[in-house]
Write a protein that holds these residues in place. Structure first.
Motif, PDB file in Angstrom:
ATOM      1  N   ASP A 143      17.316   6.294   2.783  1.00 51.62           N
ATOM      2  CA  ASP A 143      15.820   5.469   3.167  1.00 51.62           C
ATOM      3  C   ASP A 143      14.475   5.729   2.208  1.00 51.62           C
ATOM      4  O   ASP A 143      13.527   6.222   2.901  1.00 51.62           O
ATOM      5  N   ILE A 144      14.816   5.655   0.959  1.00 46.72           N
ATOM      6  CA  ILE A 144      13.436   5.601   0.197  1.00 46.72           C
ATOM      7  C   ILE A 144      13.032   4.722  -0.437  1.00 46.72           C
ATOM      8  O   ILE A 144      13.869   3.852  -1.105  1.00 46.72           O
ATOM      9  N   ILE A 145      11.736   4.394  -0.545  1.00 46.36           N
ATOM     10  CA  ILE A 145      11.408   3.267  -1.427  1.00 46.36           C
ATOM     11  C   ILE A 145      10.148   3.716  -2.400  1.00 46.36           C
ATOM     12  O   ILE A 145       9.132   4.246  -1.820  1.00 46.36           O
ATOM     13  N   ASN A 154       6.694  -4.546  -9.752  1.00 44.86           N
ATOM     14  CA  ASN A 154       6.485  -5.692 -10.514  1.00 44.86           C
ATOM     15  C   ASN A 154       7.469  -6.557 -10.178  1.00 44.86           C
ATOM     16  O   ASN A 154       7.368  -8.018  -9.825  1.00 44.86           O
ATOM     17  N   THR A 155       8.654  -6.327  -9.700  1.00 44.76           N
ATOM     18  CA  THR A 155       9.853  -7.030  -9.059  1.00 44.76           C
ATOM     19  C   THR A 155       9.254  -7.769  -7.971  1.00 44.76           C
ATOM     20  O   THR A 155       9.523  -8.897  -7.350  1.00 44.76           O
ATOM     21  N   ILE A 156       8.850  -6.722  -6.959  1.00 45.54           N
ATOM     22  CA  ILE A 156       8.404  -7.364  -5.547  1.00 45.54           C
ATOM     23  C   ILE A 156       7.281  -8.238  -5.881  1.00 45.54           C
ATOM     24  O   ILE A 156       7.264  -9.357  -5.222  1.00 45.54           O
ATOM     25  N   LYS A 157       6.365  -8.238  -6.753  1.00 49.07           N
ATOM     26  CA  LYS A 157       5.267  -8.952  -7.147  1.00 49.07           C
ATOM     27  C   LYS A 157       5.752 -10.374  -7.316  1.00 49.07           C
ATOM     28  O   LYS A 157       5.499 -11.400  -6.932  1.00 49.07           O
ATOM     29  N   HIS A 163       1.255  -8.242  -3.598  1.00 46.51           N
ATOM     30  CA  HIS A 163       0.510  -7.675  -4.508  1.00 46.51           C
ATOM     31  C   HIS A 163      -0.158  -6.274  -4.132  1.00 46.51           C
ATOM     32  O   HIS A 163      -0.501  -5.668  -4.925  1.00 46.51           O
ATOM     33  N   THR A 164      -0.373  -6.085  -3.018  1.00 43.24           N
ATOM     34  CA  THR A 164      -1.114  -5.018  -2.439  1.00 43.24           C
ATOM     35  C   THR A 164       0.125  -3.884  -1.981  1.00 43.24           C
ATOM     36  O   THR A 164       0.903  -4.197  -1.414  1.00 43.24           O
ATOM     37  N   MET A 168       3.406  -4.207   0.495  1.00 37.50           N
ATOM     38  CA  MET A 168       4.686  -3.814   0.211  1.00 37.50           C
ATOM     39  C   MET A 168       5.518  -2.833   1.063  1.00 37.50           C
ATOM     40  O   MET A 168       6.596  -2.879   1.241  1.00 37.50           O
ATOM     41  N   GLU A 169       4.593  -2.038   1.518  1.00 41.60           N
ATOM     42  CA  GLU A 169       5.171  -1.214   2.488  1.00 41.60           C
ATOM     43  C   GLU A 169       5.507  -1.758   3.969  1.00 41.60           C
ATOM     44  O   GLU A 169       6.750  -1.367   4.423  1.00 41.60           O
ATOM     45  N   GLN A 170       4.871  -2.903   4.245  1.00 42.84           N
ATOM     46  CA  GLN A 170       5.191  -3.532   5.438  1.00 42.84           C
ATOM     47  C   GLN A 170       6.489  -4.280   5.034  1.00 42.84           C
ATOM     48  O   GLN A 170       7.488  -4.369   5.986  1.00 42.84           O
TER      49      GLN A 170
END
Length: 197
Positions: A143-145, A154-157, A163-164, A168-170
């Motif tokens: 369970d690591i990000i 960049n992939t999440i963006k 973008h913050t 991303m944590e949420q």
């Protein structure tokens, strides 16, 4: 792993899309210990290929990458294998801590992730990204990000238009308790899209 993939696919349509269109990610498993952490340090802020080539040169020369060998190596020797001056300092510091029994990798099996994290963060040149990659690849922590990773960010963006770091944590909270697998899926997409694998 299949149960975790199904869990993530039900939770997140984008992860479902990646698996459906790009296949399952390769789950990396590395040996635990000194050599593995050296390899991860070499991977900091450089391409995978560059770090791999550097690590291979060390292996070819030293055979087993042992703390005593790294501690005794000259800066010129290490530079000849492609190790930067800064990373030479980090590797030698790690080697010294292991030789002095201040870092005992064998003890990690009986320690919590938090204890391991705190111990490794005391090392020169070791930050959250390095610790998280060690936990994921070597200890198979589920369970690591690693949000310090450029490819993950960049992939999440790109896919989520987020973008913050806080957002991303949420987002990653939705993937608990399988954030490691979600990270592998995001890496898989990143590499496939760039024809790296």
């Amino acid at each position: 792993m299949q149960d975790a993939v199904v869990f993530l696919a039900e939770k997140d349509k984008i992860l479902q899309f990646i698996v459906a269109n790009f296949g399952h990610p390769v789950i990396q498993k590395r040996e635990e210990g000194f050599a593995a952490l050296c390899h991860i340090i070499l991977e900091q802020q450089v391409s995978i290929a560059s770090a791999k080539a550097c690590y291979a040169k060390l292996q070819n020369y030293y055979g087993e990458i042992h703390p005593e060998k790294i501690y005794k190596a000259t800066d010129e020797e290490l530079r000849g294998f492609g190790v930067s001056r800064q990373k030479s300092i980090y590797l030698k510091h790690l080697a010294e801590k292991v030789l002095n029994n201040e870092i005992v990798f064998e003890s990690f099996a009986s320690k919590s992730q938090q204890e391991i994290r705190e111990e490794l963060l005391q090392l020169k040149g070791v930050g959250n990204w390095t610790v998280e990659v060690y936990l994921m690849f070597c200890l198979q922590a589920p369970d690591i990000i690693p949000l310090g990773d450029i490819a993950i960010r960049n992939t999440i963006k790109e896919l989520y238009d987020i973008h913050t770091l806080e957002e991303m944590e949420q987002l990653a909270d939705n993937w608990k308790p399988h954030r490691t697998l979600a990270s592998y899926i995001l890496w898989h997409y990143y590499l496939k899209r760039r024809n790296k694998i």
